[in-house]
Scaffold this motif. Structure first.
Motif, PDB file in Angstrom:
ATOM      1  N   UNK A  32      44.912  30.270  45.173  1.00  0.00           N
ATOM      2  CA  UNK A  32      45.539  30.906  44.006  1.00  0.00           C
ATOM      3  C   UNK A  32      45.436  32.427  44.129  1.00  0.00           C
ATOM      4  N   UNK A  33      44.261  32.915  44.534  1.00  0.00           N
ATOM      5  CA  UNK A  33      44.071  34.360  44.726  1.00  0.00           C
ATOM      6  C   UNK A  33      45.087  34.914  45.732  1.00  0.00           C
ATOM      7  N   UNK A  34      45.273  34.241  46.855  1.00  0.00           N
ATOM      8  CA  UNK A  34      46.209  34.729  47.875  1.00  0.00           C
ATOM      9  C   UNK A  34      47.649  34.714  47.389  1.00  0.00           C
ATOM     10  N   UNK A  73      45.591  35.579  36.269  1.00  0.00           N
ATOM     11  CA  UNK A  73      45.566  36.908  36.895  1.00  0.00           C
ATOM     12  C   UNK A  73      44.364  37.748  36.466  1.00  0.00           C
ATOM     13  N   UNK A  74      44.155  37.860  35.171  1.00  0.00           N
ATOM     14  CA  UNK A  74      43.049  38.696  34.682  1.00  0.00           C
ATOM     15  C   UNK A  74      41.697  38.136  35.102  1.00  0.00           C
ATOM     16  N   UNK A  75      41.562  36.831  35.075  1.00  0.00           N
ATOM     17  CA  UNK A  75      40.303  36.189  35.464  1.00  0.00           C
ATOM     18  C   UNK A  75      40.015  36.473  36.940  1.00  0.00           C
ATOM     19  N   UNK A  76      41.021  36.299  37.793  1.00  0.00           N
ATOM     20  CA  UNK A  76      40.845  36.539  39.223  1.00  0.00           C
ATOM     21  C   UNK A  76      40.566  38.014  39.507  1.00  0.00           C
ATOM     22  N   UNK A  77      41.218  38.887  38.766  1.00  0.00           N
ATOM     23  CA  UNK A  77      40.978  40.326  38.917  1.00  0.00           C
ATOM     24  C   UNK A  77      39.519  40.649  38.609  1.00  0.00           C
TER      25      UNK A  77
END
Length: 109
Positions: free
Chosen positions: A17-19, A80-84
């Motif tokens: 998901x990050x990639x 998005x915000x969580x991964x950031x």
């Protein structure tokens, strides 16, 4: 909370998901190169799981050879915000751990 953590804690899932978030839509081979160490079988399994959960979209074009592209859905982009934030914490912890290891090496010498 349990539902989403179980989904994201599968092997390689968060990194996939990050990639897709960081590099945008990608074909299978490109994604496999970016997620170093994952087998084709595991990547296929994880992509199917993420697609079933509505986090990624699989676009298929009937060309020769077939072109399949994976991308995040709007639901996937909700992370998005969580991964950031996880990325920020990871960089900070890595920096702190490296600094701590250097201090330990200096004391040992």
């Amino acid at each position: 909370m349990d539902y989403i953590l179980r989904m994201l804690m599968g092997p390689w899932t968060t990194y996939i998901v990050y990639n897709l978030r960081a590099y945008g839509p990608q074909r299978f081979g490109e994604l496999k190169r970016r997620v170093a160490g994952i087998s084709a079988k595991m990547l296929t399994e994880r992509l199917r799981t993420l697609e079933g959960a509505g986090l990624i979209k699989r676009d298929y074009e009937a060309t020769i050879p077939p072109k399949v592209t994976y991308s995040l859905t709007p639901r996937g982009h909700e992370l998005d915000e969580v991964l950031e934030k996880l990325g920020e914490v990871a960089v900070r912890w890595q920096t702190e751990d490296r600094a701590g290891n250097k201090k330990s090496e200096l004391k040992a010498a």
